[in-house]
Scaffold this motif. Structure first.
Motif, short mmCIF file in Angstrom:
data_model
loop_
_atom_site.label_atom_id
_atom_site.label_comp_id
_atom_site.label_asym_id
_atom_site.label_seq_id
_atom_site.Cartn_x
_atom_site.Cartn_y
_atom_site.Cartn_z
N GLN A 12 33.20 37.26 49.01
CA GLN A 12 31.85 37.53 48.54
C GLN A 12 31.03 36.27 48.59
O GLN A 12 31.46 35.21 48.15
CB GLN A 12 31.90 38.03 47.10
N ASP A 36 30.05 32.99 38.22
CA ASP A 36 30.02 33.76 39.46
C ASP A 36 31.29 34.60 39.57
O ASP A 36 31.29 35.67 40.18
CB ASP A 36 29.98 32.82 40.67
N SER A 37 32.37 34.07 39.01
CA SER A 37 33.66 34.76 39.17
C SER A 37 34.63 34.39 38.06
O SER A 37 34.40 33.45 37.31
CB SER A 37 34.27 34.40 40.53
N ARG A 63 29.63 43.25 33.94
CA ARG A 63 28.90 43.58 35.17
C ARG A 63 27.77 44.56 34.88
O ARG A 63 26.65 44.40 35.34
CB ARG A 63 29.85 44.22 36.20
N GLU A 74 26.96 40.74 39.67
CA GLU A 74 27.65 40.08 40.79
C GLU A 74 28.99 39.46 40.39
O GLU A 74 29.66 38.86 41.22
CB GLU A 74 26.77 38.97 41.38
N ALA A 98 32.45 38.42 40.13
CA ALA A 98 33.58 38.75 41.01
C ALA A 98 34.89 38.28 40.38
O ALA A 98 34.89 37.52 39.42
CB ALA A 98 33.37 38.05 42.35
N GLU A 105 37.66 35.85 41.13
CA GLU A 105 37.92 34.72 42.05
C GLU A 105 39.36 34.81 42.57
O GLU A 105 39.62 34.62 43.75
CB GLU A 105 37.72 33.41 41.27
N ARG A 118 33.56 31.71 52.02
CA ARG A 118 32.42 32.41 51.44
C ARG A 118 31.09 31.78 51.83
O ARG A 118 30.09 32.44 51.87
CB ARG A 118 32.56 32.33 49.91
#
Ligand SMILES: Nc1ncnc2c1ncn2[C@@H]1O[C@H](COP(=O)(O)OP(=O)(O)O)[C@@H](O)[C@H]1O
Ligand SMILES: [Mg+2]
Length: 275
Positions: free
Chosen positions: A8, A160-161, A187, A193, A195, A197, A274
């Motif tokens: 992603q 982000d993750s 989420r 977004e 994610a 990881e 990514r």
């Protein structure tokens, strides 16, 4: 062959922000946050380690023992200090840390009185995305407490993750299920977004049938997300925190230090894929 998860693209500018989380205690979160941060820094990528656990084990593992930190994550969260104010340097040139001050212990209850406690960390970290600190770090690792309270949710909203360290044990599977539920909620409400990881097996002992079975099961459910690298049980990993050092500064030849260096290569390769 299992399908490889599609890499992603990082949705936001600035560093990759990764929450190291699992609401079960003793699964290897802090050991992973500290030693992965140090190993990525040793590869000359700039890393910021943020200690969100009131137990402050990550802070002491990089030289900031309990009680020695005046301003840290708590002050950052409540806005009495800026991000630049609370960043401290470590023995490794490419590794900085936001240590946990003792006031973080009461933060969970205190934050609940605030208007939007879930987004306070995300707001406090905004200078990493645009502003004075925008180009300073490539990776930010947040060590989360062993609970699914506001501190963990705040980290998941800011990230982000999520990197999930876990043991290859039966009850660890339940923990993974609970975390999945929390990720889905975060989420839906705050961070669409967010994610995964990766999933990392810690304190891995390949000699037991059960551990091999657990790994197989997790690989089947999360194809492509389980790291090839598994962290073995290694006494150096449990000794180094009391010396205030990541394992690679304590005994770089140890199997534990080497495993985290290998993990760093894998994590960096996924990040490059990514980009
Ligand atoms: N691979 C390992 N080998 C030996 N001891 C480990 C290893 N990983 C973690 N530990 C030890 O296990 C305990 C729990 O690990 P920790 O990283 O603190 O878990 P968590 O942050 O999830 O609660 C700590 O005492 C730590 O030193
Ligand atoms: Mg911990």
């Amino acid at each position: 062959m299992a399908a490889v998860a599609k890499p992603q693209r990082s949705p936001r500018p600035g560093p990759r922000v990764v929450a190291v989380s699992n609401q079960k205690g003793g699964e290897g979160k802090t050991t992973t946050a500290v030693n992965l941060a140090a190993s990525v820094a040793a590869a000359e990528h700039r890393v910021l380690l943020i200690d969100m656990d009131p137990q402050a084990n990550a802070s002491s593992s990089v030289g900031f023992p309990r009680g020695t930190v005046e301003r840290g994550t708590y002050e950052l969260l409540v806005g009495s200090a800026s991000l630049a104010d609370v960043i401290r340097t470590t023995e490794l040139a490419a590794l900085d840390v936001v240590p946990a001050s003792s006031d973080l212990a009461g933060a969970e209850i205190e934050l609940a009185q605030c208007e939007s406690p879930q987004t306070m960390l995300a707001q406090a970290l905004a200078p990493l995305r645009s502003g004075a600190l925008a180009d300073r770090y490539e990776l930010v690792l947040i060590d989360c407490p062993p609970s699914l309270g506001l501190l963990t949710v705040g980290a998941l909203v800011a990230a982000d993750s999520v990197l999930v360290p876990m043991q290859a044990k039966y009850f660890s599977l339940e923990g993974l299920g609970a975390l999945q539920g929390t990720i889905a909620q975060v989420r839906a409400a705050y961070n669409p977004e967010l994610a995964i990881e990766g999933i990392l097996f810690c304190m891995y002992d390949p000699r037991t049938n059960l551990s091999q079975q657990v790994v197989r099961e997790v690989r089947d459910h999360f194809s492509g997300l389980v790291y090839e690298t598994m962290i073995p049980i290694n006494v150096r990993l449990s000794e180094s925190p009391s010396h205030g050092k990541p394992a690679l500064l304590y005994d770089i030849e140890s199997r534990g230090a080497q495993a985290y260096l290998e993990l760093a290569r894998e994590v960096l390769a996924r990040m490059e894929q990514r980009a």
